[in-house]
Design a protein around this motif. Structure first.
Motif, PDB file in Angstrom:
ATOM      1  N   UNK A  89       5.338 -15.693  23.349  1.00  0.00           N
ATOM      2  CA  UNK A  89       4.296 -16.143  24.266  1.00  0.00           C
ATOM      3  C   UNK A  89       3.904 -14.989  25.182  1.00  0.00           C
ATOM      4  N   UNK A  90       2.603 -14.837  25.442  1.00  0.00           N
ATOM      5  CA  UNK A  90       2.106 -13.683  26.179  1.00  0.00           C
ATOM      6  C   UNK A  90       2.745 -13.485  27.537  1.00  0.00           C
ATOM      7  N   UNK A  91       2.929 -14.567  28.298  1.00  0.00           N
ATOM      8  CA  UNK A  91       3.522 -14.446  29.631  1.00  0.00           C
ATOM      9  C   UNK A  91       4.956 -13.937  29.557  1.00  0.00           C
ATOM     10  N   UNK A  92       5.676 -14.325  28.526  1.00  0.00           N
ATOM     11  CA  UNK A  92       7.058 -13.874  28.336  1.00  0.00           C
ATOM     12  C   UNK A  92       7.073 -12.382  28.029  1.00  0.00           C
ATOM     13  N   UNK A  93       6.188 -11.958  27.124  1.00  0.00           N
ATOM     14  CA  UNK A  93       6.099 -10.543  26.764  1.00  0.00           C
ATOM     15  C   UNK A  93       5.655  -9.715  27.971  1.00  0.00           C
ATOM     16  N   UNK A  94       4.626 -10.216  28.681  1.00  0.00           N
ATOM     17  CA  UNK A  94       4.112  -9.493  29.831  1.00  0.00           C
ATOM     18  C   UNK A  94       5.144  -9.329  30.927  1.00  0.00           C
ATOM     19  N   UNK A  95       5.914 -10.368  31.200  1.00  0.00           N
ATOM     20  CA  UNK A  95       6.940 -10.281  32.238  1.00  0.00           C
ATOM     21  C   UNK A  95       7.996  -9.246  31.868  1.00  0.00           C
ATOM     22  N   UNK A 112       4.258   4.216  32.360  1.00  0.00           N
ATOM     23  CA  UNK A 112       3.227   3.544  31.568  1.00  0.00           C
ATOM     24  C   UNK A 112       3.930   2.789  30.448  1.00  0.00           C
ATOM     25  N   UNK A 113       3.715   1.484  30.418  1.00  0.00           N
ATOM     26  CA  UNK A 113       4.303   0.650  29.373  1.00  0.00           C
ATOM     27  C   UNK A 113       3.180   0.023  28.554  1.00  0.00           C
ATOM     28  N   UNK A 114       3.157   0.345  27.272  1.00  0.00           N
ATOM     29  CA  UNK A 114       2.201  -0.251  26.354  1.00  0.00           C
ATOM     30  C   UNK A 114       2.853  -1.391  25.591  1.00  0.00           C
ATOM     31  N   UNK A 115       2.050  -2.363  25.219  1.00  0.00           N
ATOM     32  CA  UNK A 115       2.557  -3.549  24.516  1.00  0.00           C
ATOM     33  C   UNK A 115       1.686  -3.850  23.306  1.00  0.00           C
ATOM     34  N   UNK A 116       2.332  -4.157  22.198  1.00  0.00           N
ATOM     35  CA  UNK A 116       1.634  -4.681  21.026  1.00  0.00           C
ATOM     36  C   UNK A 116       2.322  -5.967  20.603  1.00  0.00           C
ATOM     37  N   UNK A 117       1.700  -6.694  19.687  1.00  0.00           N
ATOM     38  CA  UNK A 117       2.330  -7.909  19.164  1.00  0.00           C
ATOM     39  C   UNK A 117       2.476  -9.002  20.192  1.00  0.00           C
ATOM     40  N   UNK A 118       1.528  -9.099  21.123  1.00  0.00           N
ATOM     41  CA  UNK A 118       1.600 -10.118  22.165  1.00  0.00           C
ATOM     42  C   UNK A 118       0.543 -11.195  21.930  1.00  0.00           C
ATOM     43  N   UNK A 119       0.429 -12.085  22.903  1.00  0.00           N
ATOM     44  CA  UNK A 119      -0.554 -13.159  22.876  1.00  0.00           C
ATOM     45  C   UNK A 119      -1.246 -13.234  24.231  1.00  0.00           C
ATOM     46  N   UNK A 120      -2.140 -14.181  24.405  1.00  0.00           N
ATOM     47  CA  UNK A 120      -2.809 -14.388  25.696  1.00  0.00           C
ATOM     48  C   UNK A 120      -1.745 -14.442  26.786  1.00  0.00           C
ATOM     49  N   UNK A 121      -1.879 -13.588  27.826  1.00  0.00           N
ATOM     50  CA  UNK A 121      -0.774 -13.454  28.786  1.00  0.00           C
ATOM     51  C   UNK A 121      -1.079 -14.030  30.160  1.00  0.00           C
ATOM     52  N   UNK A 122      -2.119 -14.837  30.265  1.00  0.00           N
ATOM     53  CA  UNK A 122      -2.440 -15.479  31.544  1.00  0.00           C
ATOM     54  C   UNK A 122      -3.264 -14.577  32.425  1.00  0.00           C
TER      55      UNK A 122
END
Length: 366
Positions: A89-95, A112-122
């Motif tokens: 879940x995006x919020x979990x990944x984002x946190x 700088x932290x980049x993220x892939x493989x996520x979802x809508x993060x709020x």
């Protein structure tokens, strides 16, 4: 029985927590998702609040998000990290990503932290507030599925890719920018559609590229970039940083969570954290921020203007008001939540707001 449409924020957050927990999300992660949704509603960003519960749950039920996967650090260097959200879940990944960014910035001065493989993060504000609490500056960017045409085009190609920036202050409210790169977040058009309301002219075009005030036609068409070519350029830059750079989807390769039921979204995010103390002592910084903000607010006001505000100030006031008076939801959203609650054995009626709740909160904040 028809439920009232006003809810106590803490009880509504508990309702969401129990729904996600009963849907198989771990307790810690369910708390994160519920907190993210309720914080959006408290700040008046209803387009990213509990209205998103139904689509999150549906994507979990249909195995389009994996609440059991752990976001993993895929690569790391002196001040950079790449996180693979593994379709959680995006919020979990984002946190997870923002925690890494803040910790690394404390060690290195910036990260700088980049993220892939996520979802809508709020909302981006959810993460920016976490940095403000740590006396740090944070820039948050995310790409999104196709909802906005490039300037000169009529078909959606890029997302309403959001930008959020949090900066702490002392006695003044912090600076907290949280904006879509479109004239309006698409979620607000979704809310207008649910309420059966028209939207202002200039927000969107229909599928033929013709300006429209019909929310349904707008959802079939495209929202417009803020500031015309400038908004388009900023949205494209965010897509490059959050998508092209990280290995996430970009452009047409960021999948729509409402329409694509075959593939994960593969949303990308970027978090840039700055340790203020590496530049100037934090207390001195806060004093300077307070002076800066107070001088802006003391500027001569245009006719008909009572007060000059800074970014995020209205939302902070809205949070206090909604904590005191409850969160009002559209009837359609109440019905959706009630149905979801029944499926997962959680009683929405227990979250209904009472005047007593408001009085109790008022006593606390005063």
């Amino acid at each position: 029985m028809t439920l009232p449409n006003r809810f106590d924020w803490e009880k509504l957050q508990q309702f969401c927590y129990h729904v996600f927990s009963n849907a198989g999300v771990s307790k810690e992660n369910a708390e994160t998702v519920a907190e993210s949704l309720i914080q959006a509603d408290l700040r008046g960003v209803d387009s990213h609040g509990v209205v998103r519960t139904a689509i999150y749950i549906e994507r979990i039920e249909k195995n389009m998000m994996d609440p059991f996967a752990d976001p993993k650090v895929e690569s790391e260097d002196f001040a950079t990290v790449l996180v693979n959200g593994n379709n959680n879940i995006g919020a979990v990944v984002g946190k997870k990503a923002v925690e890494i960014a803040l910790e690394k910035a404390k060690e290195r001065g910036a990260a700088i932290v980049g993220v892939k493989g996520s979802n809508h993060f709020g909302t981006g504000a959810y993460y920016a507030l976490k940095a403000i609490e740590k006396d740090m500056i944070l820039l948050v960017m995310s790409n999104a599925s196709q909802t906005m045409p490039p300037t000169g085009g009529k078909r959606p190609f890029i997302g309403t890719n959001p930008l959020a920036i949090g900066v702490p202050a002392g006695n003044e409210a912090p600076f907290l920018l949280d904006m879509a790169t479109s004239v309006v977040a698409r979620g607000k058009i979704i809310v207008a559609s649910q309420k059966g309301e028209e939207i202002p002219l200039g927000w969107a075009v229909d599928k033929d590229g013709i300006p429209t005030t019909n929310a349904e036609a707008a959802l079939d068409g495209a929202v417009l970039p803020v500031g015309g070519p400038k908004g388009y350029a900023i949205s494209m830059l965010i897509d490059i940083l959050a998508g092209v750079l990280t290995g996430a989807g970009f452009g047409k390769y960021v999948n729509n969570m409402y329409e694509n039921w075959e593939e994960p979204q593969n949303v990308g995010h970027i978090f840039i954290a700055i340790d203020i103390n590496r530049f100037i002592p934090i207390e001195l910084f806060k004093e300077r921020m307070d002076r800066y903000i107070s001088e802006i607010k003391a500027e001569p006001k245009a006719d008909g203007i009572d007060e000059i505000l800074i970014p995020g100030e209205l939302e902070f006031r809205k949070t206090l008001e909604r904590k005191q008076n409850g969160i009002e939801l559209p009837a359609k959203v109440v019905k959706e939540l009630d149905e979801i609650g029944k499926r997962y054995s959680v009683d929405l009626s227990k979250a209904v707001f009472s005047v007593k709740d408001g009085k109790q909160y008022k006593e606390v904040i005063n």
